[in-house]
Every structure is written in structure tokens, then in C-alpha cells.
Enzyme design. Sequence first.
Site, PDB file in Angstrom:
ATOM      1  N   THR A  49       0.841  -1.201   0.000  1.00 43.41           N
ATOM      2  CA  THR A  49       0.000   0.000   0.000  1.00 43.41           C
ATOM      3  C   THR A  49       0.876   1.251   0.000  1.00 43.41           C
ATOM      4  O   THR A  49       0.608   2.225  -0.695  1.00 43.41           O
ATOM      5  CB  THR A  49      -0.925  -0.004   1.226  1.00 43.41           C
ATOM      6  OG1 THR A  49      -1.757  -1.165   1.152  1.00 43.41           O
ATOM      7  CG2 THR A  49      -1.789   1.251   1.269  1.00 43.41           C
ATOM      8  N   LYS A  74       0.437   3.982   6.207  1.00 40.96           N
ATOM      9  CA  LYS A  74       1.649   3.214   6.450  1.00 40.96           C
ATOM     10  C   LYS A  74       1.349   1.747   6.195  1.00 40.96           C
ATOM     11  O   LYS A  74       0.186   1.352   6.187  1.00 40.96           O
ATOM     12  CB  LYS A  74       2.098   3.364   7.903  1.00 40.96           C
ATOM     13  CG  LYS A  74       2.526   4.758   8.275  1.00 40.96           C
ATOM     14  CD  LYS A  74       2.856   4.870   9.747  1.00 40.96           C
ATOM     15  CE  LYS A  74       3.340   6.286  10.038  1.00 40.96           C
ATOM     16  NZ  LYS A  74       3.590   6.525  11.461  1.00 40.96           N
ATOM     17  N   GLY A  75       2.399   0.949   6.050  1.00 39.86           N
ATOM     18  CA  GLY A  75       2.207  -0.494   5.970  1.00 39.86           C
ATOM     19  C   GLY A  75       1.652  -0.997   7.291  1.00 39.86           C
ATOM     20  O   GLY A  75       2.072  -0.553   8.358  1.00 39.86           O
ATOM     21  N   VAL A  76       0.673  -1.903   7.218  1.00 37.64           N
ATOM     22  CA  VAL A  76       0.043  -2.374   8.459  1.00 37.64           C
ATOM     23  C   VAL A  76       0.182  -3.871   8.657  1.00 37.64           C
ATOM     24  O   VAL A  76      -0.275  -4.408   9.664  1.00 37.64           O
ATOM     25  CB  VAL A  76      -1.458  -2.003   8.512  1.00 37.64           C
ATOM     26  CG1 VAL A  76      -1.625  -0.495   8.453  1.00 37.64           C
ATOM     27  CG2 VAL A  76      -2.239  -2.687   7.390  1.00 37.64           C
ATOM     28  N   GLU A  86       2.810  -6.144   9.021  1.00 37.30           N
ATOM     29  CA  GLU A  86       3.735  -6.783   9.954  1.00 37.30           C
ATOM     30  C   GLU A  86       3.466  -6.464  11.445  1.00 37.30           C
ATOM     31  O   GLU A  86       3.439  -7.360  12.275  1.00 37.30           O
ATOM     32  CB  GLU A  86       5.173  -6.396   9.592  1.00 37.30           C
ATOM     33  CG  GLU A  86       6.007  -7.541   9.068  1.00 37.30           C
ATOM     34  CD  GLU A  86       6.081  -7.588   7.556  1.00 37.30           C
ATOM     35  OE1 GLU A  86       5.507  -6.706   6.896  1.00 37.30           O
ATOM     36  OE2 GLU A  86       6.696  -8.527   7.030  1.00 37.30           O
TER      37      GLU A  86
END
Lengths: 767, 291
Positions: free
Chosen positions: A530, A714-716, A718
Site C-alpha cells: 500500500t 503506512k504499511g500495516v 507486519e
Amino acid sequence: MSAPVAIGTRTKRLDAPQKLNGQERFTADLKLPGLLHARVVGSAYAHAMVKGVIKDAALAIPGVVAVLTAADLPIAPKADGTPGENPLVEDEAVFSGQPIALVLATSDAAAEDGVGAVEVDYDPLPALMRMSEAMAEGAPMVRLKTSEVSDEEASMHNADAAQDSGEERETLPPNVSNSIHFSRGDVAAGFAASDAVVELSFTSQEVHQGYLETQVAMATVEPLGDLRVYTSTQAAFYCRTRVAETVGVPLHRVDVVPMPVGGGFGGKFVLIEPLVAAAAVAVGRPVLLQFNRMEDFLAANPAPGCEITLKVGATKDGTITALESRMTFESGALGGSPLQIAAILMGGYYRFPNLEIRGYEVLTNRSKMGAYRAPGAQQGTLAIESVIDELARELGMDPMAFRLQNCVVEGDARPNGNAWPRIGLRQTLEALEAHPAWQGREEARAKGRGVGIAVGGWPGGVEPATAVCRLDADGKMTVVLGSVDLNGTNTTFSQIAAETFGLGAEDITVKTASTDSAPYAGGTGGSKVTYTVGPAVQKAAEDARQQILSIAAEHLEAAAEDLEIIDGAIRVKGVPGVSVSLREIASMSMTVGSRFEPVYGKGSSAITESAPGFAVHLAEVEVDELTGETKVVRYVAAQDVGYAINPASVEGQIHGGVAQGIGWALYEGMHYDDSGQLLTATLMDYALPKAEYVPPIETILVHVPSEHGPYGAKGVGEPPSIPGAAAVANAIRDLTGLRMTDIPIRPERLAAALDAAETARTASAAD
Amino acid sequence: MNPSPFTYHRAGSVGEAIDLLREHEDAGVKLIAGGHSLLPVMKLRLAEPAHLIDIGGIAGLAGISAGTDGLTIGALTTHRALETDPAVARHAPLLAEMAAKVGDRQVRARGTIGGTVAHADPTADYPAGLLALGAEMVVQGPDGERTIPVAEFFVGFLTTALSPDEVVTAVRVPALPSLTGTSYQKLANQASGYAVVGVAAVVTLDAAGACADIRIGVTGAGDHATRAAAAEDALRGQSLTDEVIKAATDRADEGIDLLDDIHASADYRRRMVRGLARRAVLAAVERAGAK
């Protein structure tokens, strides 16, 4: 921009219908004429020389077409002329289950019968299963033949792994394939200045990704010799490179078709694709290999086990003074592990003025080690979040306050010296602190429950990406890209494009194309899709929008800036009735003799700064004092997501991560005997976190916008899988007084600790 | 995961199943009903019968009938039927309690009591309860029907007192006396759901509240389910104080050669047998007194 219509709203996944109805077609559902089913002959020993493979009996079985060994595969030499990596054992098997031969048959059952009939002649060698044995002076080698260890995949998951630690190489013990060393300040002075020091040692076992769909790939040789590979990969372009290198054909003659992925979690970048492709070339027929569950346990790429000793000191006022640690990570027989990122995170959540971390990757006779959702983070986080919790107790401080006092903010340094960019760790801690579950923790304790919290962070990943956006004849938009949709990212992209056009997400189709035609995107991993493909989609949609407006401007004889797109039509602002529909624009640009160019928007991104994401979790547990069973009865997950483009999808990611974190904490672990045989090779023996083990999950979304992500996202993926083990361990500590440092915290482990504590209590009462 | 090739037979009657068993005994033959124990081991090729005789369609082998002397449960009765049957709930609630702890609902909808007892998995739930209830197995062979008391039925790892040409047709559970309570306590394997240890207790009180009779069945601890005779002897006739129960159930593992494997050490199993026996007896006593 006007108020958002498509972004920020809970949006159903575009691929939900076929998934819910059982109509999705996965790789193993594809049928090609002349298809051969492959099954693997795996090594019976964890370490042995393979002296011969006798195929005759297998070839006599009806339906068996071929039995391939390493010598039968067309493996190209490397660029430097040295022999290429053969996916089958050439002469030395280095873990139990390592593929030695491939039986190809007209049915899966015949292939399996064939496997039973293949005879392998072995010369067994000693197997090294424990890191301490492998590192001991004079230890035999885990593999007699060494080859270079590749950390190529690690760099796809996080930006930090891409950098070398730049340290001088110390003299390493045997079977150590890599080492790291991070140092800052003077740890001896730091500990000398401290009032309290906590030192604990932790272990974790190998954990399997536990995807529902096992490793699967199908390869076929097209009539003119091109290779097509259908696979459940997370990383189509990387897969294409590896396949092309293995069989020695130019990239453009390999097309990797990324199929729907039935769960990947980092374990499906590339594994069996080069083998399957080489087999298809060898026999000139399509070949399908899908690991059965046992093969997947034996010969895939689980997360490594590790041992971490960690010491942290602080002064009475709650200021941390020093951190010292020694870490050893399993790197299997083939090398590679997420040691470096584990160290960077372990020493990166708090301000440590003095720090010393040494780490070693150790070869043992186990399968290849791979990435599992936040690789390395769970292990490192268990250590630091347990020690921090214990240190707060030593100091008589509230564990939340202690964390808030020491947590990193923008500009603070990680162990490798890199400064954290804008992060939301403090805000996420504060959000959880305000939650009723934390505020009401005394009530939970009164009910016989323990309450624990833990932090987890992930640096995020970056990689350039391109997307295109075209107008179709029906007036709808299609986005084409190269990133694999593991968890709803294509739905998120439809929202991003829809927002640009003022349309609903359902009006946008998002297609992940095969490598022949897809614009470039990196692998789906590291919480970066994303964040990095999203801006490319946004730009591609904006480009297409400008092209549409320019056509409409000419057609309506108005200025482009006076136009708006509403409900699939372009209108002149403030002039009702003057409009042209997207469908008309399509017609005007895609028919014979049209005067306008077809609408085809392009967008790219090359973000070099990652957007780290932090989660803070709270677990509430009950423990059965007899059996040692831990039940997680309440769970709250707070996470800085930057901006939630699809809150439903973000929450889904958190739910899945929490379940996996509970798996790390209490259930999952691969167990070998001393000779290297895997004892947990079925789901009857390897425990996954079942629905009944996971309580309802409360989520708190924190919004500290990223600088480069779409709408601040933001990347979610991990972060939510990281804090679980530590949060549960801290809750058990809160309830029982016992500090459990070995995960999974199985009932027997906890029961033994409870029993020992009870015995000690009785003994001291008797004194 | 494919089983080795086998020939499938569908038996229309128990007699036909017995004939087929005799006919294919030398080549390797297994009966199949629900298949939930057999098929997994066949798919792993741990069992490779050349012939499979499906008895699932035999009329009259499923169903529960209640009489004055107890329950007769047809071999093909599913776990789900036992879990939900009103007669079972009234006459042998222990069976319903155990059935509810077998696998998940899909498994319970297919798996059968006859298949479970004939397979004799050392970690299956029912054997503990059937031992505590004093059940008997009704079996049919070439020479007709006979009954085998449960105490003589389970003899070893995956081994029963059945002859190779006999078929379990029913399980009989005697009616419980008044002032009797029952309980099944289970520590489930986190992966498979089978019992790491399971203990069933059936306690009958006398008018004064002392223990008139007790039977304790233990599964999962050794290579086959057994009675905890030493613990029973220490409780029978006694006034059931917490101390008496604790002292007695601390002997519940006597005579069991405890398994030691990746799922549990022998020492942990010992402590679980004792602790779960204590919980089962306490719960059974409470239920007996409540009646």
C-alpha cells in the site's frame, strides 16, 4: 480536495464473492492438457551422502512417467561459469525431507505410489541439530560442500536489512554463516551507573507460516519454447528472475502468472518454482507440484528458532542506561536468517545510550529458513519487551509509564545508527493507556486474570513500483499493476483510484497482471505494498483523470480546470446539463477515426524512506493452575496505521496478526529429534492457534500520517503479529509471578514452573 | 496425501461384513464406518489395508435405545447423536459430556462410537468413560453374538479383545443407581484435540454421603485406557473429604506405564492423571449429592 468518498470507508473486498463461494481458482485448480503431477522423494536423513537413486520399480508403476534426479534437470551455469544451484540434491542431503528426486505421473496418487517405490542409497553422516553443538570447537560441518549464503530475500522485507553493518569480521566458530555486531557508547559504564539490572535468556522454536494453501507451482513449456509458471508466489518478478536463471533462458521468455495466494505470510517468495520449471523443461510437459502438509513442514521455509540473552539496566528515576545482548539464530542448512533486523528492533524501541549486541547465524541440519510476517521481530521483541517489563517491576514503576519515559521518537537512533523517521510509538502507547482494558486492569486482576502489554515495531519496506490506469469502453476504469494481492491491497487501490475520479470503489477494477505485461512492483512483503504501490496507483489515476478532463474540455469547449467528474460524467462546474459521460469519452477515444487518444494513465513511485509502524498490545489471560493451560480472554491491539484507507481491511490485518502472535506465544513450535527427524510434521502434532484459542479482539487505530504513503497510510501487515508473545508472557507474569522465557509457553512448561514455584513456597514456609 | 490402493467393499449386513473380513484377512482388511480415525492413518500410509469394508450403510446399527437396565447404543451412532440425545442426557450424561469433547462438530457428525472403541486409540475419550460406567461391548462373529466387558476390551496400543473376524455392533451402558454422579475431565492436545490425559469418574454415594461405589477410567496416560483401581479402593466406603480424595487420587496413576512423547512427558502425565482424577471425583461427588 473535497471530502473523501471512497477512501477511509469500510469497503468490501473485491475478491470476497469468489472466496466466500468457493469459486476462486487457485493454482492447483488449473487443468492443462497433458499435465503431470509431481511428488517429491525427500531425504530420509538429516545429513547423508546420496550414493544412488534406483528408479526402476517406480517407473514400472502404471501412470508414472518419469523419475527425475539432479542430473536430469537442465540447470544453467551461473553468470561466472560456476555450476548453477540445483533444486534437487546432487550428492549431499543436508536436511530431512530435502528433495532428492521428483516422480512425475499422470495422477497425484500414482506419483505418490512412485515415491514409495524409489530406492535411495544413502551414506549417513552426523546431523547437527543444536546451535550449541554446531558452534562447538571441533564440531563437524553441517554441510561438507559450502556455497554462498544469500540474504537477497531479507532485503525485500525491510529497508534496514539492505545495509551492511560495516563491521570487521571476527574469527567465527564453526558452522556460523554470518555475524553482526552493533555497538554504541560504553556498556560497562552504563551498567555501572544503573540502579537495577535485569538479565534473562530466551529461546524460541521454529514456527511455520501455517498458510492454508501449501506451496504450489505449475509450469508449462509453450509451443515456441517460452516458459509459463503459475504460482502462489508473493513476488512475481523475483520469481521470474530465479526461474530464468535456474533453467538458463532470457527473462522475457519466462512469464510468471501470480495466482490467488491461499496465505503466504512471507513464506511464498520463491521456493519450488525453479524445480517445477526445470522439471517441465526436462520432460516437455506441464508439471504441477503442490506440497502436501507434511512436505510443507519438512521442506519449506519456516521462521527460525533462536536463543537470546539480554541484559538491560536503568537508574532509579526510570532512565535506561545500557543494553547488552548475545543472539544466535538458526539459519538451517542452507543459510540466511533475520538476525540483523531482530537486533535492530530489539535495540530500537527505546533509547539506549550504551549498547552492545553480538549475533550469530548458525547452520544446523534443518530446512531452509524463511520469512514469516515480521521476520525476526517476534523473537527480538519477546526478549526486549519481557526484560523491559521485568525492569519496570524491579524499579517499582508502572510498565506503561516506564515505556513512555524511554520510548523512541523521531530522530532517535536505532542500533545501526540510522535515525527513526516520524513514528507513532508514543501516541500508540498513549492510546492503549487510555483504553478501559488498561485503566480497569485492577478489576481484571480481581477476577483472577493477568494483564500484560508489549510493543512491536516494523521498519517498513520500500521498492519502486509502477501502475497504469486505463479507461475501458464501458466507461469504467481498470488499474493494472504487478503487486500480488495477499490481503486486500487491490481493494485499497480501487478506493484510491475511485477517490481520484469521484467514483465508487466498485467502479474500478484492479488487476494484478502476469510478468509479461505487468508494470514493475516488488514482492508483497515487508508491509510495503500500500505504501509504495499506492502512490503509483494514485498518480496513474490522476494522469488518467487529466487525460479525461482534457478530452472533455475540448469536447465541451470549456477550460479543464472548470470541469469536475461526478457519477461517471464530466460536468462544467455550475452549469447544469452540460456534461459528457465517461462512456462517451471512451467511445470518442477508442473507435475507428476517433480524434482523441485513448486514456491510459501511468504512475510510478520510488520512495526511499520507509514509514515504520508500531503496535502496542494488551493481553488478559487466565491460567489453569493444574494443567498450565493459558487462555487469552481479552485482547486489545493499538496500532499506528498512518491513515486507514480501508479500515475493515486494516482491522482484518490486525486480527490475523494477533492470532498469529498468540500462536507464537502459546502454541506453535517445530520439534526435531536428535537425529534430525521432524516430530511435528502434521497438524495433528503441530498446534496452530484455532478459533477457540483467540478471544474477540478490540482494535484502536492511531493516525500519525506518513510523509510519502497515500493519504498518509503506512504499511500495516507486519506490526500486529509482533507483540503477541511478549504481551502474553507479561500477562502470565502479572498473574502468576512467573517469568516464562521459552516460547511457545505450552501447558507442560507452565505447569512445571508453577509446580516448582509451589514446591519452593512450601519449602520456605516449612523453614 | 493419497492412501495406498485398496479394494472397496460395501457390506449390506453384519453377516456379510464378517464374511468379507474372513475372506480378505490374509491380504489385509479393515472395517470403515465414519472413517475419522482410519482415513488419516491411511493417507499417511501408516495403515495400508488392501481391502476396506464399509459398514456405514448397514441398517439397524445406528441408534440409541433406553431400557430399564440401561442404554443400548448402536455401533454406528455418531458422537453428535450422543452429544444431543435426550435419553443419553437422562441416563448417561457422562457419555454426552465426553461426546461433546470429541474433535469438532464436523468430526462429531461423522465419527462413530463403534469405530472409536474398535480402533482403540490410546488417547480417545470414550474408553475412560465406558470403563467408569462399566459398559459392555456387543460383538458379532462367525459363531454369533457375544458380549465383552469393557474392562477386558482394551488390551494394548490400538489393540482390543476383538477377534479379526468380529464386528462391534453395540455398546451397552448399565443404568446408574440413584445418588450417582459422573464427570469427565480432559486435558486436550492443542494440535489434535485428542486427550493428553482424560479421566472419567462415576461415584455412587450412600445415604450418609459416603462413597458406596466408585469407578475411575483413565485415557491418554498409557498405551490403552485403564481403571485407576488403587484410587478407587482408597475411596470405596470412605467418607469423601477433600483430604481423602486428594490422597486417593494421588494414586490414580498406579499401575499405568505412562507414555512419554513430544506431547507430554511421563511426569506431566502422572501429575495430570492425579489432578484430573481429583477434579473428576470432586465434580462427580457434587453432582451425586445434588440429585
